[in-house]
Design a protein around this motif. Structure first.
Motif, PDB file in Angstrom:
ATOM      1  N   PRO A  95      57.594  70.917  -1.124  1.00 31.63           N
ATOM      2  CA  PRO A  95      57.987  69.843  -0.626  1.00 31.63           C
ATOM      3  C   PRO A  95      58.835  69.856   0.512  1.00 31.63           C
ATOM      4  CG  PRO A  95      59.697  70.610  -2.427  1.00 31.63           C
ATOM      5  CD  PRO A  95      58.301  71.553  -2.394  1.00 31.63           C
TER       6      PRO A  95
ATOM      7  N   ASP B 192      64.092  57.668   4.079  1.00 32.28           N
ATOM      8  CA  ASP B 192      64.650  57.868   2.712  1.00 32.28           C
ATOM      9  C   ASP B 192      65.872  57.815   2.600  1.00 32.28           C
ATOM     10  OD1 ASP B 192      61.944  57.793   1.649  1.00 32.28           O
ATOM     11  OD2 ASP B 192      61.605  59.868   2.894  1.00 32.28           O
TER      12      ASP B 192
ATOM     13  N   LYS C 227      70.639  64.612  -2.300  1.00 35.39           N
ATOM     14  CA  LYS C 227      69.959  63.531  -2.485  1.00 35.39           C
ATOM     15  C   LYS C 227      68.415  63.558  -1.988  1.00 35.39           C
ATOM     16  CE  LYS C 227      73.403  60.243  -3.779  1.00 35.39           C
ATOM     17  NZ  LYS C 227      74.006  58.922  -3.376  1.00 35.39           N
TER      18      LYS C 227
ATOM     19  N   GLU D 103      67.074  66.383  -1.023  1.00 35.45           N
ATOM     20  CA  GLU D 103      66.187  67.359  -1.818  1.00 35.45           C
ATOM     21  C   GLU D 103      65.442  66.762  -2.992  1.00 35.45           C
ATOM     22  OE1 GLU D 103      68.463  70.862  -2.748  1.00 35.45           O
ATOM     23  OE2 GLU D 103      68.951  71.135  -0.523  1.00 35.45           O
ATOM     24  N   GLN D 104      66.233  65.829  -3.732  1.00 31.90           N
ATOM     25  CA  GLN D 104      65.808  65.349  -5.014  1.00 31.90           C
ATOM     26  C   GLN D 104      64.490  64.361  -4.661  1.00 31.90           C
ATOM     27  OE1 GLN D 104      69.100  63.179  -6.805  1.00 31.90           O
ATOM     28  NE2 GLN D 104      70.340  65.066  -7.263  1.00 31.90           N
ATOM     29  N   VAL D 105      64.667  63.636  -3.632  1.00 39.02           N
ATOM     30  CA  VAL D 105      63.531  62.513  -3.040  1.00 39.02           C
ATOM     31  C   VAL D 105      62.430  63.534  -2.771  1.00 39.02           C
ATOM     32  CG1 VAL D 105      62.877  61.162  -1.316  1.00 39.02           C
ATOM     33  CG2 VAL D 105      65.019  60.891  -2.184  1.00 39.02           C
TER      34      VAL D 105
ATOM     35  N   LYS E  23      61.506  66.496  -3.864  1.00 44.54           N
ATOM     36  CA  LYS E  23      60.876  66.924  -4.930  1.00 44.54           C
ATOM     37  C   LYS E  23      60.028  65.888  -5.482  1.00 44.54           C
ATOM     38  CE  LYS E  23      64.127  70.469  -6.168  1.00 44.54           C
ATOM     39  NZ  LYS E  23      65.351  70.816  -7.343  1.00 44.54           N
ATOM     40  N   ARG E  24      60.540  64.655  -5.770  1.00 43.62           N
ATOM     41  CA  ARG E  24      59.804  63.560  -6.325  1.00 43.62           C
ATOM     42  C   ARG E  24      58.787  63.139  -5.687  1.00 43.62           C
ATOM     43  NH1 ARG E  24      64.007  60.517  -6.543  1.00 43.62           N
ATOM     44  NH2 ARG E  24      63.284  59.042  -4.974  1.00 43.62           N
ATOM     45  N   GLN E  25      58.771  62.974  -4.415  1.00 44.80           N
ATOM     46  CA  GLN E  25      57.555  62.248  -3.924  1.00 44.80           C
ATOM     47  C   GLN E  25      56.656  63.320  -2.591  1.00 44.80           C
ATOM     48  OE1 GLN E  25      58.884  58.992  -1.537  1.00 44.80           O
ATOM     49  NE2 GLN E  25      59.872  60.303   0.123  1.00 44.80           N
TER      50      GLN E  25
ATOM     51  N   ALA F 166      60.382  64.164   2.208  1.00 47.98           N
ATOM     52  CA  ALA F 166      61.667  63.049   2.292  1.00 47.98           C
ATOM     53  C   ALA F 166      62.225  63.170   3.717  1.00 47.98           C
ATOM     54  CB  ALA F 166      62.685  63.720   1.448  1.00 47.98           C
TER      55      ALA F 166
END
Length: 387
Positions: A165, A316, A334, A336-338, A340-342, A345
Motif C-alpha cells: 500500500p 483521504d 488512520k 495507514e488504515q485507509v 491498507k483498505r484501498q 491513501a
C-alpha cells in the motif's frame, strides 16, 4: 327671236320614270348602300370584317396580360393588375398570371428566378454553420499525450513494489512561513509540498525543496464558504469567466516544476461547477493533475476531472485539524488504515510545529510497517491516471 331657241332646248322634258318620286327614293337608298359598301370594303368588308373585328379584339387582349405579368415579378404583383382596364376578360387574365409562379414555375422563366433566390440563402446559411461535432472546448483542454504531459515530466521518480500500500503526504500552505516551510522541506521524504502562489521568493524556495527530494504542487487560493481570507487574487464565484481564467493563469505562472494543483480553502468555489470548470480546463490544457483537497463534500472537482479525462486524485485524511503531536499521530494511523483498505491513501497537513514533529518520528518507521511512501504523482499514475 334667235335668242329663245336655246332656252327651249334646256327645257327638254326628262324621261317619265325619273320624274317619279318613288324611283328617286329608291335611287337615294341605293346610293347610300353603295357608299356604305365601299366604306366596309376599305375596312375589311362584309361578314369577314365582323370576324376580323373579333380577331382584332382577341389580339388586343394579350396587351393587358403582358402588362399584368410584368408587375407579377415586382413586389407587390396584385395592385398593378387591379389598375388595369375594367373589362372582364382583361381582369381575368392578370389573376391567372399572378397564380402561375406558384403552380407552374418550371414553365415560366420569370417564376424560376424567385425560386432560385429563395433557395440560395438557405444553402449559404447551412454552409456557414459550424460542424455539429466540433466544439471549441476539447482542443483547448486536451493534454499532451503520454509522457509528454507536464505532470509526468515534473513527477518525482518513485518505485512502487507490487502489492504494497502507498501513502502520499501532501503539505499545504508552503512558502508563507519561511522558517517552518524550510523545516518541513528538510524532513526525510519523499513528501509532496504545495506552495501558495503569493509566497515570497517562491521559485527559490520551491527549487530548494525539489533538490531535497520532494515533489512540488501549486496551492491555488479559492473562495471558502466561511468568513476567511484565502489571500490575494483568490478565485471567487462572483468573478466572470475571463477574470477567473486570468487569475488562475497568473497563479500557474508564479513558478514551475510542479506536477499539479490542489485547492487552498475553496469550499464555496469548488462546489460551483460553472466557476471551477474553466480552471480545470486550464490545468488539463497544460498537462497538470488535479488534487481535490475536498474541503467540502459538495466539490465538483473530481466529477469534472473525470469528464475531462484528466489526471486526478482526492484527499483521504486531514492530519492536523488539531495541532498537537498526539492528534497528528492518530490521523497518521488512520491514513495507514485507509491505505491498507484501498491500496493507497492521500493525507494533507500543514507546516505546523506539531505536524513537523509528528512526521519526523513517523517517517522513518512507516516503511518498516509495510507501507511505501510516495509522491502524489505515483498515486495518480497507479490509480487515477487520466492523461
Amino acid at each position: 327671236m334667235a335668242r329663245k331657241a336655246p332656252s327651249k332646248a334646256r327645257k327638254s322634258p326628262l324621261p317619265p320614270f325619273l320624274s317619279n318620286p318613288f324611283v328617286l327614293a329608291l335611287a337615294a337608298v341605293a346610293a347610300v348602300f353603295a357608299v356604305a359598301l365601299g366604306v366596309a370594303t376599305l375596312t375589311g368588308g362584309g361578314s369577314g370584317g365582323g370576324s376580323g373585328g373579333r380577331a382584332g379584339g382577341d389580339a388586343a387582349k394579350p396587351a393587358p396580360v403582358q402588362q399584368a405579368a410584368q408587375p407579377a415579378v415586382q413586389p407587390p404583383p396584385v395592385p398593378t393588375a387591379k389598375v388595369e382596364p375594367p373589362a372582364a376578360p382583361s381582369s381575368a387574365a392578370p389573376s391567372s398570371a399572378v397564380a402561375q409562379p406558384e403552380t407552374d414555375a418550371p414553365g415560366n422563366a420569370v417564376a424560376e428566378k424567385p425560386a432560385q433566390v429563395e433557395s440560395r440563402p438557405a444553402a449559404t446559411v447551412v454552409a456557414m454553420l459550424p460542424p455539429p461535432v466540433a466544439p471549441a472546448q476539447p482542443p483547448q483542454v486536451q493534454a499532451p499525450p503520454g509522457n509528454a504531459a507536464l505532470w509526468r515530466k515534473n513527477a518525482l521518480p518513485a518505485e512502487v513494489p507490487q502489492g504494497k500500500p502507498m501513502i502520499a503526504i501532501v503539505i499545504d500552505d508552503m512558502g508563507l512561513d519561511r522558517k517552518r516551510s524550510t523545516r518541513m522541506a528538510g524532513l526525510r521524504g519523499p513528501l509532496t509540498l504545495s506552495w501558495l502562489p503569493y509566497a515570497r521568493d517562491l521559485p527559490v524556495q520551491a527549487r530548494a525543496a525539489r533538490a531535497n527530494g520532494h515533489e512540488l504542487m501549486l496551492h491555488m487560493p479559492m473562495e471558502p464558504s466561511v468568513k476567511a481570507d484565502p489571500g490575494p487574487n483568490a478565485l471567487l464565484v462572483s468573478l466572470d469567466r475571463g477574470e477567473i481564467v486570468k487569475r488562475a493563469r497568473a497563479a500557474l505562472d508564479s513558478f514551475d516544476g510542479y506536477v499539479g494543483v490542489n485547492n487552498h480553502m475553496g469550499s464555496r468555489f469548488t462546489a460551483d461547477r460553472q466557476a471551477l470548470a474553466p480552471v480545470l480546463a486550464e490545468l488539463h490544457r497544460r498537462g497538470l493533475l488535479w488534487l481535490d483537497s475536498r474541503t467540502t463534500p459538495n466539490s465538483a472537482g473530481i466529477g469534472l476531472a473525470r469528464e475531462m479525462k484528466m489526471p486526478w486524485v482526492g484527499r483521504d485524511i486531514f492530519l492536523d485539524n488539531q495541532e498537537t503531536v498526539a492528534a497528528v499521530k492518530a490521523q497518521l494511523a488512520k491514513t495507514e488504515q485507509v491505505a491498507k483498505r484501498q491500496g493507497y491513501a492521500v493525507a494533507i497537513g500543514h507546516p505546523h510545529d506539531a505536524t513537523i514533529d509528528a512526521l519526523a518520528s513517523w517517517l522513518p518507521e512507516v516503511q518498516k510497517r509495510g507501507f511505501v511512501l510516495v509522491p502524489v504523482s505515483a498515486v495518480v499514475r497507479t490509480h487515477h491516471a487520466g492523461g
